[in-house]
Design an enzyme around this catalytic site. Structure first.
Site, short mmCIF file in Angstrom:
data_model
loop_
_atom_site.label_atom_id
_atom_site.label_comp_id
_atom_site.label_asym_id
_atom_site.label_seq_id
_atom_site.Cartn_x
_atom_site.Cartn_y
_atom_site.Cartn_z
N LYS A 95 -19.91 32.37 19.79
CA LYS A 95 -20.49 31.94 21.08
C LYS A 95 -21.05 33.15 21.82
O LYS A 95 -20.39 34.17 21.99
CB LYS A 95 -19.40 31.28 21.93
CG LYS A 95 -19.81 31.00 23.37
CD LYS A 95 -18.61 30.55 24.20
CE LYS A 95 -18.95 30.45 25.68
NZ LYS A 95 -17.76 30.11 26.50
N ASP A 131 -22.38 33.04 32.31
CA ASP A 131 -21.94 31.66 32.51
C ASP A 131 -21.56 31.43 33.97
O ASP A 131 -20.51 31.85 34.43
CB ASP A 131 -20.74 31.36 31.61
CG ASP A 131 -20.26 29.93 31.76
OD1 ASP A 131 -21.04 29.08 32.25
OD2 ASP A 131 -19.11 29.64 31.37
N LYS A 161 -18.63 27.65 38.74
CA LYS A 161 -17.35 28.33 38.81
C LYS A 161 -17.09 28.86 40.22
O LYS A 161 -18.03 29.08 40.99
CB LYS A 161 -17.35 29.53 37.84
CG LYS A 161 -17.41 29.17 36.37
CD LYS A 161 -17.48 30.43 35.51
CE LYS A 161 -17.57 30.09 34.04
NZ LYS A 161 -16.34 29.49 33.51
N ASP A 186 -18.90 36.39 28.39
CA ASP A 186 -18.83 35.09 27.71
C ASP A 186 -19.61 35.09 26.40
O ASP A 186 -19.70 34.05 25.75
CB ASP A 186 -19.33 33.99 28.65
CG ASP A 186 -18.63 32.66 28.42
OD1 ASP A 186 -17.52 32.67 27.86
OD2 ASP A 186 -19.18 31.62 28.80
N ASP A 224 -19.50 23.19 32.67
CA ASP A 224 -18.85 24.47 32.41
C ASP A 224 -18.14 24.48 31.06
O ASP A 224 -17.63 25.51 30.64
CB ASP A 224 -17.85 24.80 33.52
CG ASP A 224 -17.39 26.24 33.50
OD1 ASP A 224 -18.13 27.09 32.96
OD2 ASP A 224 -16.29 26.53 34.00
N ARG A 266 -18.62 25.05 23.73
CA ARG A 266 -18.44 24.14 22.60
C ARG A 266 -19.73 23.41 22.26
O ARG A 266 -19.94 23.02 21.11
CB ARG A 266 -17.31 23.15 22.92
CG ARG A 266 -17.57 22.23 24.09
CD ARG A 266 -16.30 21.66 24.69
NE ARG A 266 -15.53 22.70 25.36
CZ ARG A 266 -14.37 22.49 25.99
NH1 ARG A 266 -13.85 21.28 26.01
NH2 ARG A 266 -13.73 23.48 26.58
#
Length: 498
Positions: A266, A271, A278, A289, A348, A352
């Protein structure tokens, strides 16, 4: 920093500091240390009798102008109990010694390996320890710590008979540690200096320099391949996504049916959380990230020099996750490259999504065994803090066992988490095939892993959640504050086991 192995007697080495280690035993002055003690007029015995010299882990005892030695200083580092001593401990000792001496403006050191540890693994651990310890996160500071630099390290104690094994270990340690620092340097870059496009350019440059095949998919090719999950995360910001593919093919073609290892990382270069934004506190760290992707690129850099006899395909989906006017919204339904539909309940939970397309694409490229690494969930921090990497296996436990054995061999702490079928129900979609977060019953790291597993299918697969271990909030005696490069050594060992 130059690292060499020297077979000359340690007492004759002219260096800023001679370093060795002492065990926490009833009588710590044994073997080589007994020889040194005699050279320095029994000073070590006197210190030990006065409880100033105990061998407790990473306890530092610095002696100036030691009699009988050509070294300017003698540094002895506590190694703890002998029965708990391993390569991970030795790596930390070497790193802590370098940082301790570096802060005191020492320029050269010689690391004396004890009499029972003169092997290939020890030389590798010392090389890894000093190289990773020398890395500083002050690239953008005017006042750099690296102005205090260690110019050279000598690994000592080996005889002419042991020299070949020691040099082999030293060379392997150098390759792995430099690859780890390469990954850490990428992770440390701020997002304005490392967009998905710039990450792809750096990956391409590394691959070409290392003799690896590389293919960079731009946004048009990503769209043509219908990577809807990756595109959905990227649509919130102006920076276009990239899919980075780096391939190592051994010089001797593997036999038909031989495994092809797929490494998927990833790489969200920043992010914000998207529309599910966030909290402001700590958001600046979200430049890290992309640590999973950086780790996989670092692994490939090492493999290019170590030359295992197995094909390895590295796939790194990269994007930003921004809350722009075109950003995906909670409730949107996206179609991944595999054709599976995804209900996005929380923007968020984006890592995945991009891994879904990355894992599927790796399979399309021929990967038969998969490992993905990602700073995926805060839930893994709740479960394991910043001590262990969370390990999630698929249907092939033997593949997971192989990775766990590699982690143990190199001294990286990893813990297998449960993947019971009941957790699959948590991501069952109401309006699409699956949803990207669980149904509110806990187990956030497990449901995140189950989501990725949907795209791995029956292929042997492992997910590493490194959210709690990829970043040091505080400096360690052996490692600077910031990116750690966690899992790189384990993955190199795993691939090299073929």
């Amino acid at each position: 920093m130059q690292i060499t192995l020297e077979t000359k007697p340690y007492a004759t080495l002219e260096t800023g500091a001679l370093v060795s280690y002492v065990f926490e035993d009833a009588n710590p002055i044994q073997g080589t240390l007994a020889e040194i003690d005699k050279s320095v007029n029994n000073l070590l015995s006197k210190l030990s009798a006065g409880a100033e010299f105990t061998g407790k882990p990473l306890e530092m005892t610095l002696i100036h102008a030691p009699a009988g030695l050509k070294a300017t200083r003698l540094l002895l580092v506590g190694a703890g109990k002998r029965d708990k001593f391993d390569v991970a401990t030795l790596r930390k000792i070497a790193g802590a010694a370098l940082r301790y001496l570096k802060s005191r403006s020492v320029k050269q050191l010689a690391f004396l390996v004890r009499e029972n540890d003169l092997n290939e693994d020890s030389a590798q651990a010392i090389a890894e320890g000093v190289i990773t310890a020398d890395f500083e996160t002050d690239k953008y500071k005017s006042d750099k710590k690296n102005d205090k630099s260690i110019d050279s390290v000598v690994i000592a104690g080996y005889s002419d008979k042991d020299k070949s094994a020691g040099e082999k270990g030293l060379n392997r340690g150098r390759i792995i540690a430099e690859a780890q620092n390469f990954a850490r340097d990428l992770v440390n870059e701020p997002s304005n200096k490392l967009t998905p496009k710039i990450l792809a350019e750096k990956a391409e440059a590394m691959a070409k320099e290392s003799g690896l095949a590389v293919d960079i998919l731009d946004e048009k090719r990503i769209a043509d391949l219908k990577m809807g999950a990756l595109l959905s995360v990227a649509q919130g910001g102006p920076e276009p996504p990239r899919m980075i593919v780096v391939t190592y093919t051994p010089a001797t073609p593997p036999k038909p049916g031989a495994p092809v290892i797929g490494l998927v990382g990833k790489a969200v270069t920043f992010d914000t959380g998207g529309i599910s934004i966030k909290p402001a506190d700590g958001m600046e760290k979200m430049k890290y990230d992309m640590a999973g992707g950086a780790t996989m690129l670092g692994v490939m850099r090492a493999l290019a020099e170590l030359k295992p006899n197995v094909k390895v395909i590295c796939v790194v989906p990269s994007t930003e996750n921004m809350p722009g006017g075109k950003a995906q919204k909670p409730g949107d339904i996206q179609t991944a490259m595999s054709g599976k539909t995804i209900e996005v309940l929380n923007t968020d939970a984006e890592g995945r999504l991009i891994l879904a397309d990355g894992v599927h694409y790796a399979k399309q490229l021929g990967a038969t065994h998969l490992v993905d690494a990602a700073t995926l969930t805060g839930a893994i921090v709740v479960a394991l803090a910043n001590i262990n990497v969370g390990v999630f296996g698929g249907s092939d436990q033997s593949w997971t066992d192989k990775l766990l054995a590699s982690a143990k061999a190199v001294g990286e702490k990893m813990w297998q988490m449960p993947m019971d079928d009941e957790y699959r129900e948590f991501i069952k979609g109401s309006f699409a095939d699956i949803q990207n977060i669980g149904s509110g019953k806990g187990g956030g790291s497990i449901t995140g892993a189950w989501f990725i597993r949907e795209f791995a299918g029956d292929t042997p697969w492992i997910h590493l959640d490194i959210a709690g271990t990829a970043w040091n909030d505080d400096a360690k005696p052996w490692l600077a504050k910031g990116p750690t490069g966690v899992a790189l050594r384990t993955l190199v060992n795993l691939v090299m086991s073929y």
